[in-house]
Design an enzyme around this catalytic site. Structure first.
Site, PDB file in Angstrom:
ATOM      1  N   ASP A   1       0.823  -1.213   0.000  1.00 38.59           N
ATOM      2  CA  ASP A   1       0.000   0.000   0.000  1.00 38.59           C
ATOM      3  C   ASP A   1       0.853   1.258   0.000  1.00 38.59           C
ATOM      4  O   ASP A   1       2.045   1.227   0.303  1.00 38.59           O
ATOM      5  CB  ASP A   1      -0.953   0.006   1.193  1.00 38.59           C
ATOM      6  CG  ASP A   1      -0.225  -0.055   2.529  1.00 38.59           C
ATOM      7  OD1 ASP A   1       0.791  -0.771   2.634  1.00 38.59           O
ATOM      8  OD2 ASP A   1      -0.661   0.612   3.486  1.00 38.59           O
TER       9      ASP A   1
ATOM     10  N   GLU B   1       0.122  -1.374   5.636  1.00 39.34           N
ATOM     11  CA  GLU B   1       1.183  -0.875   6.524  1.00 39.34           C
ATOM     12  C   GLU B   1       0.961   0.582   6.879  1.00 39.34           C
ATOM     13  O   GLU B   1       1.131   0.992   8.023  1.00 39.34           O
ATOM     14  CB  GLU B   1       2.546  -1.066   5.843  1.00 39.34           C
ATOM     15  CG  GLU B   1       3.752  -0.792   6.753  1.00 39.34           C
ATOM     16  CD  GLU B   1       4.252   0.643   6.701  1.00 39.34           C
ATOM     17  OE1 GLU B   1       5.202   0.970   7.441  1.00 39.34           O
ATOM     18  OE2 GLU B   1       3.700   1.472   5.933  1.00 39.34           O
TER      19      GLU B   1
END
Length: 486
Positions: free
Chosen positions: A79, A146
């Site tokens: 991400d 994350e």
């Protein structure tokens, strides 16, 4: 889109980064990218699987004769932080990232670039694809969410990974290797505050604080940059003598990015508007002077609010909320006594909202000491309890304790010295690398973290130095080959 990326060197890495730029991947929306990478692995005959949370692993068997070498895990997160300038419409769930090169740096047009951690992911994929590389058993671990919660690492399956050495590819400084990081936790504060109707003499106005640089709430926390939420609360407190009431508020978009903008919708008596404008002009001058040389673009603007506004917080509730937010911990709390120049404990007032009396705050506390993280979170509970708010702590994750005697670190330092003629700086970072969480689940892992030079992460100013990507790739490739020797 982004065809020019494939003309950069190393081409194999940049080709994969182009795929990442063209595949939207904000936190919580990584599914399309996971499917793309699974199809890529399938086409190349690489084993791949996911754990129950959805983290993706791609494996490659050792080169002939290197089967006995220790397994190497190449690790990054899929991400990216989704930040765009307010005047640039961009749907991070649909639109690709448009990139360009200027003065030997790669940038994005008005949005975050996603070099954090897209370049680490691209490098791992390029290692898996490089058929000229001699290597031991390889695993590429790509985690989810994350940036938003560390969810992928926190929920990573235990007993799943097979390697003994982990190379985290999520650092952002050339010539440095990281061996430790801060832990952290999200502090969420919520309350339903009392409201009352606007008086006949009150009108709704929109107060905007804009123009700040922003940045990473860990790496940049010590640089003296402005926090839009902190500064706008200071402004609102200074306006308290003008009978201002809060109707609504929106400041910041991510708890791990320094907020660059904040907007307050205010109820103002018409006969106070002139005085408020004069006070704002003086406050803007005052704040600009304080931020000179660090964050000089600050602007305060006040204009009529054209939305619907029938109620505002009561005068008491408005004052109490502003006072609590003004007093809340923000920025560097303590520097480390053991690691000179390293922040030990900090807090970022990341996201603040108020709508129809519903108040919400999400702050990110970081510390090298888990006890200090807990204590700072408890201070929020104590402070906001005074105005009747509820506080909870979410997504807590541990720090990564440095191991200066690591054999993996020694090999990297030796390689760096031989290839580049100098020792790398061995560092501890005030940010939430996933290594602390991964080490808790796999305590036998030896780990280091390194990467190319990235600046402005978590903001639309994010950029990466092209030469540093070549250097990073050369180090990573050479290290994988050397580790294959056992």
């Amino acid at each position: 889109m982004n065809a020019h990326l494939e003309q950069l060197e190393p081409r194999l890495l940049w080709r994969h980064f182009r795929t990442l730029c063209n595949t939207p991947r904000p936190s919580g929306h990584e599914a399309a990218l996971v499917a793309t990478l699974e199809a890529w692995a399938e086409a190349r005959g690489l084993a791949h699987d996911r754990d129950a949370y959805g983290n993706l692993r791609i494996r490659k068997a050792a080169s002939p004769g290197c089967e006995a070498a220790p397994g190497v895990i190449l690790q990054g997160h899929l991400d990216m932080v989704a930040q765009a300038n307010a005047d640039h419409p961009h749907d991070f769930t649909r639109d690709p990232i448009a990139t360009y090169v200027a003065e030997d740096w790669l940038h994005a047009h008005h949005t975050t670039l996603g070099a954090d951690n897209g370049l680490g992911v691209a490098a791992a994929l390029a290692i898996l694809e490089d058929e000229t590389l001699v290597h031991g058993p390889l695993e590429a671990l790509f985690t989810l969410e994350e940036e938003s919660s560390m969810g992928g690492a926190l929920n990573l399956a235990e007993g799943w990974l097979e390697g003994q050495l982990l190379l985290n590819l999520d650092s952002e400084d050339r010539g440095q290797v990281y061996v430790g990081c801060a832990g952290g936790a999200d502090v969420v504060v919520e309350a339903q505050l009392p409201t009352s109707p606007l008086g006949e003499e009150e009108r709704a106005y929109r107060l905007a604080l804009t123009g700040l640089v922003g940045g990473h709430s860990g790496i940049d926390i010590h640089k003296g940059r402005g926090n839009a939420n902190r500064l706008l609360m200071r402004v609102l407190r200074a306006l308290a003598t003008c009978e201002v009431r809060l109707i609504g508020y929106q400041g910041g978009t991510l708890r791990n990015a320094l907020p660059r903008e904040a907007f307050a919708t205010l109820a103002l008596p018409e006969d106070e508007v002139t005085a408020v404008r004069a006070r704002l002009e003086a406050l803007e001058t005052e704040l600009r002077a304080e931020l000179k040389g660090v964050d000089e673009g600050l602007r305060l603007t006040l204009g009529p609010w054209d939305g619907e506004a029938e109620e505002a917080l009561t005068p008491t509730a408005s004052h109490l909320l502003v006072d609590a937010l003004h007093a809340a911990p923000c920025g560097v709390e303590r520097m480390s006594a053991e690691l000179p120049g390293v922040v030990e404990t900090s807090n970022n007032l990341g996201v603040v909202t108020l709508e129809a009396g519903r108040f919400h705050l999400c702050a990110l506390v970081r510390s090298l000491r888990d006890s200090a993280t807990r204590d700072l979170a408890d201070r929020f509970r104590a402070l906001f309890g005074l105005i009747g708010a509820r506080t909870r702590v979410e997504n807590a994750y541990p720090g990564w304790t440095p191991d200066p005697q690591s054999r993996l670190l020694a090999r990297f330092r030796d390689l760096h010295r031989r290839r580049l003629g100098r020792d790398p700086e061995v560092k501890v970072i005030h940010a939430g690398l996933e290594c602390g969480i991964l080490g808790g689940k796999y305590p036998a892992l030896e780990m280091i973290s390194f990467g190319p030079l990235i600046r402005g992460a978590h903001s639309p100013d994010e950029r990466v130095e092209l030469d540093s990507v070549e250097e990073f790739w050369g180090l990573l490739r050479a290290l994988v080959e050397e580790l294959a020797e056992g």
